[in-house]
Each structure stands twice: as structure tokens, then as C-alpha cells.
Design an enzyme around this catalytic site. Structure first.
Site, PDB file in Angstrom:
ATOM      1  N   ASP A   1       0.999  -1.136  -0.091  1.00 35.20           N
ATOM      2  CA  ASP A   1       0.016  -0.014   0.090  1.00 35.20           C
ATOM      3  C   ASP A   1       0.832   1.306  -0.017  1.00 35.20           C
ATOM      4  OD1 ASP A   1      -2.177   1.561   0.155  1.00 35.20           O
ATOM      5  OD2 ASP A   1      -1.995   1.860   2.230  1.00 35.20           O
ATOM      6  N   SER A   2       0.186   2.325  -0.190  1.00 37.32           N
ATOM      7  CA  SER A   2       0.854   3.523  -0.231  1.00 37.32           C
ATOM      8  C   SER A   2       1.595   3.757   1.572  1.00 37.32           C
ATOM      9  CB  SER A   2       0.126   4.749  -0.652  1.00 37.32           C
ATOM     10  OG  SER A   2      -0.902   4.972   0.171  1.00 37.32           O
TER      11      SER A   2
ATOM     12  N   CYS B   1      -4.488  -1.290  -1.979  1.00 38.15           N
ATOM     13  CA  CYS B   1      -4.417  -0.135  -2.384  1.00 38.15           C
ATOM     14  C   CYS B   1      -5.309   0.047  -3.463  1.00 38.15           C
ATOM     15  CB  CYS B   1      -3.087   0.488  -2.729  1.00 38.15           C
ATOM     16  SG  CYS B   1      -3.113   2.331  -3.173  1.00 38.15           S
TER      17      CYS B   1
ATOM     18  N   GLU C   1      -3.677   9.089   8.277  1.00 33.33           N
ATOM     19  CA  GLU C   1      -2.343   9.113   8.506  1.00 33.33           C
ATOM     20  C   GLU C   1      -1.752   9.804   9.814  1.00 33.33           C
ATOM     21  OE1 GLU C   1       0.423   7.448   6.584  1.00 33.33           O
ATOM     22  OE2 GLU C   1      -0.775   6.169   5.568  1.00 33.33           O
TER      23      GLU C   1
ATOM     24  N   CYS D   1     -10.995   2.539   0.074  1.00 33.61           N
ATOM     25  CA  CYS D   1      -9.667   3.161   0.283  1.00 33.61           C
ATOM     26  C   CYS D   1      -9.289   2.197   1.530  1.00 33.61           C
ATOM     27  CB  CYS D   1      -9.388   4.659   0.603  1.00 33.61           C
ATOM     28  SG  CYS D   1      -7.651   5.144   1.232  1.00 33.61           S
TER      29      CYS D   1
ATOM     30  N   HIS E   1      -7.403   2.632   3.766  1.00 31.71           N
ATOM     31  CA  HIS E   1      -7.343   3.556   5.098  1.00 31.71           C
ATOM     32  C   HIS E   1      -8.577   3.830   5.885  1.00 31.71           C
ATOM     33  CE1 HIS E   1      -3.223   4.864   3.575  1.00 31.71           C
ATOM     34  NE2 HIS E   1      -3.121   5.365   4.615  1.00 31.71           N
TER      35      HIS E   1
HETATM   36  N1  DGL Z   1      -4.912   2.815   0.843  1.00 31.87           N
HETATM   37  C1  DGL Z   1      -4.594   3.707  -0.262  1.00 31.87           C
HETATM   38  C2  DGL Z   1      -6.008   3.206  -1.353  1.00 31.87           C
HETATM   39  O1  DGL Z   1      -6.680   2.328  -0.946  1.00 31.87           O
HETATM   40  C3  DGL Z   1      -4.511   5.047  -0.142  1.00 31.87           C
HETATM   41  C4  DGL Z   1      -4.257   5.824  -1.197  1.00 31.87           C
HETATM   42  C5  DGL Z   1      -3.478   6.963  -0.874  1.00 31.87           C
HETATM   43  O2  DGL Z   1      -2.372   6.869  -0.573  1.00 31.87           O
HETATM   44  O3  DGL Z   1      -3.747   8.282  -1.337  1.00 31.87           O
HETATM   45  O4  DGL Z   1      -6.273   3.868  -2.198  1.00 31.87           O
END
Ligand code: DGL
Length: 267
Positions: free
Chosen positions: A12-13, A75, A154, A188, A190
């Protein structure tokens, strides 16, 4: 070590993909895991498709070098933007988060009106619309980019006292509710962290969390390739980040439900 005992690679990011790691630890306890959080480049949501594809390639390559047997793109932004390119370039089994979440939402909606909140890039990719219509051809899809959420999450602003997060959520979700949706995808990985805040805004709505929804697809993919780890030995997990391991370790607990401070390595 047999091939099926090799780890699953997940990227993931940043922290969001840990919600999928948590689900894997619960549902597939024998699986070993290598996690990569590209925290140097978070958020992906405001990057160009070219940048996101490059990050996704690098992440996949890193995990392959760690000897993984399959890769889960935890992600939505990378899945929606770079999935096809990655699938074309790497031969190992690949699972994303968008198709499983769309399939679940399609099965839940009664009025065929589904809302999606996701990052700007994920919305722009149109991947949720395509996936939902592949499961439910006449589904109406209403998508809202939610650029403020990943940085807020975050930063740990995930409680009902965090008024900037609650305000952002109301701004993104209420217009979708007013379109008459009966199902909302949190597109997402997150966003499961703010699930309770979402429920307060739209009580009674069907809510689908991407990431956790993909555990079934991941299990099926591994089973079909005879790659499910059936060793009976509890799996281990390694965590790598491109940014600051200490910072990542400090915030990871809330996503993972366990403390990994001091156990995060620099990629
Ligand atoms: N968890 C990522 C997603 O599902 C986050 C994306 C991001 O870093 O903007 O899209």
C-alpha cells in the site's frame, strides 16, 4: 520450505494496507506475510497515473525479490490505476481490492444505487464504475473523491472528536446519500479506521470496506493455484517501509490491532 509456505506480499502507499494484513492474520493464520508501505510517496491519491504505476511496479518488484508467492495490492489507487500493467509484466498470482469490494456491494444493494468514496486518482480511474457494472449491469454509481481523508487518517485523526475528519466525511458522503444510495463503498484501505464515524453519518446504510472484502478473493486465488499454506504453523510477518520506520511503527498499531514498534525495517 515448500512454495506454498512462502509469504504473501502486500503493498500500500502507507498504513492502510495493514487493515488487509489484520484480516489475513485472522482468516488465514498460517500465511506468512511481507508488507511494504510506500510511506515516502504517500498519499498516492494526488499523483499522476504514470507516477502511481511506477510506484506499483517498484513495490511489486521489491516483494518478488523477498520471495513472495503472490501479491495483494492493498491500495485502491494502485489497483485502479496500475493493475493491468502489473498483471501483464509479472506472472505471479495478483489480487486487488476493487473487484471484491464491488462484487460485495453489488450483492448488497437493493435499489442498485451505490456510492463510492475514494482517493482522487482512484475515482478518476473509473475502476469502481467498471467493476460494479460488470457485476450489476444497470447499477447507478455515484463516486466522490475524498482527498482530505488519507492525510487525516495517517495523522491519527480518527475519532468523533476530530472535527476536521467528521466535517470532511459529511462533505463527501451526504451528497451521495442525497442521491438515494443504499450502499456505500469505502474505496480506500485507510477508511476502515473511520468506519464508526461513517456509520454515524449514514446510519443503516450498507457499508463495504475495501481491503477486508478481498480476503475471500485472496483465499480463492491461493487455493486455485495450490498455494494456500496448510502447514499448521502460525505465520510470521515482516514490515518494510520506504519512509521512516519509527514513525510507521508508531502509527501501525491502530490499523493492525497489535504493536509493531521497533519491528519495521527500511526497504
Ligand atoms: N490506501 C490507499 C488506497 O486504498 C491510499 C491511497 C493514497 O495513498 O492516497 O487507495
Amino acid at each position: 520450505m515448500s512454495f506454498s509456505e512462502k509469504p504473501i506480499g502486500i503493498f500500500d502507499s502507507g498504513l492502510g494496507g495493514l487493515t488487509l494484513v489484520k484480516a489475513i492474520k485472522e482468516k488465514l493464520p498460517y500465511e506468512n506475510i511481507v508488507y511494504l508501505g510506500d510511506s515516502l510517496n504517500v498519499p498516492y491519491g494526488d499523483k499522476t497515473p504514470g507516477q502511481i504505476t511506477e510506484f506499483a511496479f517498484w513495490n511489486t518488484q521489491f516483494l518478488i525479490e523477498k520471495g513472495v508467492k503472490a501479491v495483494a495490492i492493498a491500495c485502491n489507487t494502485a489497483d485502479g490505476t496500475a493493475r493491468r500493467e502489473i498483471q501483464e509484466c509479472f506472472t505471479l498470482p495478483l489480487v486487488g481490492v476493487i473487484a471484491p469490494a464491488a462484487e460485495k456491494a453489488a450483492s448488497l444493494t437493493r435499489n442498485k444505487k451505490v456510492g463510492v468514496i475514494a482517493t482522487q486518482a482512484a475515482v478518476k480511474s473509473g475502476a469502481y464504475e467498471r467493476a460494479l457494472r460488470s457485476y450489476l449491469a444497470d447499477c447507478q454509481v455515484f463516486s466522490a473523491p475524498a482527498p482530505r481523508l488519507v492525510p487525516l487518517i495517517e495523522a491519527g485523526k480518527i475519532t468523533s472528536e476530530d472535527s476536521d475528519t467528521v466535517e470532511a466525511l459529511r462533505e463527501y458522503i451526504l451528497p451521495l446519500r442525497d442521491k438515494g444510495i443504499d450502499t456505500l463503498i469505502l474505496g480506500c484501505t485507510h477508511y476502515p479506521l473511520i468506519l464508526e464515524l461513517v456509520k454515524d453519518i449514514v446510519p443503516g446504510m450498507n457499508i463495504v470496506c475495501s481491503g477486508t472484502a478481498s480476503i475471500g478473493a485472496l483465499t480463492e486465488k491461493l487455493r486455485a493455484a495450490a498455494l494456500l499454506n496448510t502447514s499448521g504453523v502460525r505465520g510470521t510477518a515482516e514490515y518494510f517501509v520506504t519512509g521512516d520506520p519509527t514513525e510507521f511503527g508508531r502509527h501501525a498499531g491502530v490499523f493492525l490491532g497489535e504493536n509493531i514498534e521497533g519491528k519495521v525495517q527500511k526497504a
